[in-house]
Design a protein around this motif. Sequence first.
Motif, PDB file in Angstrom:
ATOM      1  N   SER A 200       9.855  -0.829  -1.521  1.00 19.05           N
ATOM      2  CA  SER A 200      10.359   0.315  -1.863  1.00 19.05           C
ATOM      3  C   SER A 200      10.773   2.140  -1.325  1.00 19.05           C
TER       4      SER A 200
ATOM      5  N   GLU B 101      -0.753  -9.175   3.553  1.00 22.99           N
ATOM      6  CA  GLU B 101      -1.706 -10.213   2.926  1.00 22.99           C
ATOM      7  C   GLU B 101      -1.229 -11.724   3.373  1.00 22.99           C
TER       8      GLU B 101
ATOM      9  N   LEU C 148      -4.788  -2.208   0.797  1.00 21.84           N
ATOM     10  CA  LEU C 148      -5.822  -3.889   1.910  1.00 21.84           C
ATOM     11  C   LEU C 148      -6.778  -4.241   1.854  1.00 21.84           C
TER      12      LEU C 148
ATOM     13  N   PRO D  40      -8.448  11.756   7.603  1.00 20.00           N
ATOM     14  CA  PRO D  40      -8.127  12.926   7.112  1.00 20.00           C
ATOM     15  C   PRO D  40      -8.314  13.136   5.523  1.00 20.00           C
ATOM     16  N   GLY D  41      -8.614  13.843   5.205  1.00 16.30           N
ATOM     17  CA  GLY D  41      -8.453  14.082   3.649  1.00 16.30           C
ATOM     18  C   GLY D  41      -7.261  14.264   2.902  1.00 16.30           C
TER      19      GLY D  41
HETATM   20  N1  LIG Z   1      -2.070   9.900   0.936  1.00 19.34           N
HETATM   21  C1  LIG Z   1      -3.731  10.311   0.864  1.00 19.34           C
HETATM   22  O1  LIG Z   1      -4.323  11.547   0.355  1.00 19.34           O
HETATM   23  C2  LIG Z   1      -4.535  10.436   2.034  1.00 19.34           C
HETATM   24  C3  LIG Z   1      -5.729  10.738   2.269  1.00 19.34           C
HETATM   25  C4  LIG Z   1      -6.117  10.243   3.536  1.00 19.34           C
HETATM   26  C5  LIG Z   1      -5.997   9.071   3.840  1.00 19.34           C
HETATM   27  N2  LIG Z   1      -4.954   8.596   3.436  1.00 19.34           N
HETATM   28  C6  LIG Z   1      -4.405   7.297   4.066  1.00 19.34           C
HETATM   29  O2  LIG Z   1      -3.227   7.788   5.132  1.00 19.34           O
HETATM   30  C7  LIG Z   1      -2.989   6.264   5.394  1.00 19.34           C
HETATM   31  C8  LIG Z   1      -1.153   6.078   4.935  1.00 19.34           C
HETATM   32  O3  LIG Z   1      -1.149   6.658   3.474  1.00 19.34           O
HETATM   33  P1  LIG Z   1      -0.006   6.224   2.637  1.00 19.34           P
HETATM   34  O4  LIG Z   1      -0.179   7.002   1.418  1.00 19.34           O
HETATM   35  O5  LIG Z   1       1.710   7.291   3.120  1.00 19.34           O
HETATM   36  O6  LIG Z   1       1.006   4.717   2.561  1.00 19.34           O
HETATM   37  P2  LIG Z   1       0.484   3.740   2.462  1.00 19.34           P
HETATM   38  O7  LIG Z   1       0.303   4.094   0.033  1.00 19.34           O
HETATM   39  O8  LIG Z   1      -1.271   3.468   2.695  1.00 19.34           O
HETATM   40  O9  LIG Z   1       2.139   2.928   2.757  1.00 19.34           O
HETATM   41  C9  LIG Z   1       2.382   2.683   2.262  1.00 19.34           C
HETATM   42  C10 LIG Z   1       3.660   2.101   3.354  1.00 19.34           C
HETATM   43  O10 LIG Z   1       2.789   0.626   3.769  1.00 19.34           O
HETATM   44  C11 LIG Z   1       4.393  -0.615   3.259  1.00 19.34           C
HETATM   45  N3  LIG Z   1       3.216  -1.699   2.588  1.00 19.34           N
HETATM   46  C12 LIG Z   1       2.358  -1.199   1.619  1.00 19.34           C
HETATM   47  N4  LIG Z   1       1.846  -2.740   1.266  1.00 19.34           N
HETATM   48  C13 LIG Z   1       1.914  -3.111   2.238  1.00 19.34           C
HETATM   49  C14 LIG Z   1       1.457  -5.001   2.610  1.00 19.34           C
HETATM   50  N5  LIG Z   1       0.720  -5.828   1.792  1.00 19.34           N
HETATM   51  N6  LIG Z   1       2.420  -5.439   3.404  1.00 19.34           N
HETATM   52  C15 LIG Z   1       3.293  -4.652   4.618  1.00 19.34           C
HETATM   53  N7  LIG Z   1       3.462  -3.408   4.369  1.00 19.34           N
HETATM   54  C16 LIG Z   1       3.338  -2.641   2.650  1.00 19.34           C
HETATM   55  C17 LIG Z   1       5.033  -0.015   1.998  1.00 19.34           C
HETATM   56  O11 LIG Z   1       5.753  -0.602   1.996  1.00 19.34           O
HETATM   57  P3  LIG Z   1       6.865  -1.293   1.105  1.00 19.34           P
HETATM   58  O12 LIG Z   1       6.609  -1.119  -0.164  1.00 19.34           O
HETATM   59  O13 LIG Z   1       8.160  -1.472   1.747  1.00 19.34           O
HETATM   60  O14 LIG Z   1       5.799  -2.529   1.576  1.00 19.34           O
HETATM   61  C18 LIG Z   1       4.651   1.588   2.337  1.00 19.34           C
HETATM   62  O15 LIG Z   1       6.176   1.598   3.529  1.00 19.34           O
HETATM   63  C19 LIG Z   1      -3.175   5.128   4.326  1.00 19.34           C
HETATM   64  O16 LIG Z   1      -3.921   4.272   4.742  1.00 19.34           O
HETATM   65  C20 LIG Z   1      -4.127   5.868   3.177  1.00 19.34           C
HETATM   66  O17 LIG Z   1      -5.926   4.767   3.464  1.00 19.34           O
HETATM   67  C21 LIG Z   1      -3.699   8.773   2.456  1.00 19.34           C
END
Ligand SMILES: NC(=O)c1ccc[n+]([C@@H]2O[C@H](COP(=O)([O-])OP(=O)(O)OC[C@H]3O[C@@H](n4cnc5c(N)ncnc54)[C@H](OP(=O)(O)O)[C@@H]3O)[C@@H](O)[C@H]2O)c1
Length: 352
Positions: free
Chosen positions: A35, A50, A75, A167-168
């Motif tokens: 991505s 996975e 996950l 985080p929120g």
């Molecule tokens: N977004 C929010 O508002 C929010 C709020 C609170 C907490 N969080 C937490 O913050 C963290 C970051 O969130 P995010 O939204 O920035 O990212 P995310 O969607 O959790 O992760 C995206 C990244 O992970 C890689 N990825 C996804 N599945 C994978 C797999 N099976 N194996 C290897 N790489 C994988 C993707 O690259 P590829 O597609 O190239 O693999 C991409 O670089 C998460 O843990 C989330 O729970 C987010």
Amino acid sequence: MRILVLGGGWFLGRAVVSGALERGWEVTTFTRGLSSVPVPGAVAVHGDRERPEDLARLAGEGPWDAVIDTSASELSPHVVRSGARTLEPVVGRYVYVSTVAVYEGWPAEPLNTCSPVWAASADAGPEAVRPPDSASGINPGYGRRKAGTEHAVTETFGLSRTSLLRPGVLLGPGEYVGRLPWWLRRTERGGVILAPGNPTRRVQAVDVRDVATFALDQALHVGHQVHNLGSPIGRETMGGFLQACMDVTGSTGELLWVEDEILLHHGLRQWTELPLWWTHPGVSVIDSASAVAAGFHSRPLAETVADTWHWLSQGNTPVPHRRWAKHGIDPAKEQAVLDGIAYEGALRSPNP
Ligand SMILES: NC(=O)c1ccc[n+]([C@@H]2O[C@H](COP(=O)([O-])OP(=O)(O)OC[C@H]3O[C@@H](n4cnc5c(N)ncnc54)[C@H](OP(=O)(O)O)[C@@H]3O)[C@@H](O)[C@H]2O)c1
């Protein structure tokens, strides 16, 4: 300092990688490579969390002083535990990005780090991944699953080698979900803008770059750390947020504030259809005092809004993601709601 970033392709992970490189740290990222393009300067290893054989190959690239895990939003605990076990011999400290949704009281009650967390197992598999309830926007499956992944990490690394960050909602440049970018595009378009609820209602987002900075600081910590990450309670309001969007986009529109009951009566989906609109009383009452004591700084929301608008205005586009499609109200539906409100208002107004 040598760190491994699980994720690193977009949004939070990318901000972590950029921040680490600015500190002069050596960075390895691990994504599937589906991505995004890697951040220049980081060593990119591709594989799937996975697939145990991919994690084993990754471990061969170690050792690292710390791992910052930003890619476990979808996950199961079982997968996170398997990966943690593979990495444990070659990683010093595990900084795990969790969420405030791990609290049983979220989003109904005020929360601090002593609030009860969902009972969840580090063994849980794919059955732990469930969709949110579409009317309320609440996704208890997500919170339980993330609670299970927290156990998966602490059981494997031990409490003294783990930081759990909760985080929120994250906003800022690079956001792919469709919250702040949607509001920016909507205010830019102008006209009568359906503004949800009350302008004095609290909002409590956190800038993705502030979470990234704190996660990097936590990589240097010792001992068990558990922190909520949000802006100071009551500092930001929905009115201030939307006005900041109006200001940076130079909007010629007009905000029409509509009470919750009317929006709910018209069947609007909370949290997604009008992003950040949630009627649940605990949604913006997250206490981040322990993080602040440990050095966490949350920039003003207006700065996040301005920088995200600047990012969009440079021609950047968020990484394509299915979550985007769920965010924002269809213009025809917004107009229908506004027309309905005007009609009902006319019916209620006294005869001339
Ligand atoms: N977004 C929010 O508002 C929010 C709020 C609170 C907490 N969080 C937490 O913050 C963290 C970051 O969130 P995010 O939204 O920035 O990212 P995310 O969607 O959790 O992760 C995206 C990244 O992970 C890689 N990825 C996804 N599945 C994978 C797999 N099976 N194996 C290897 N790489 C994988 C993707 O690259 P590829 O597609 O190239 O693999 C991409 O670089 C998460 O843990 C989330 O729970 C987010």
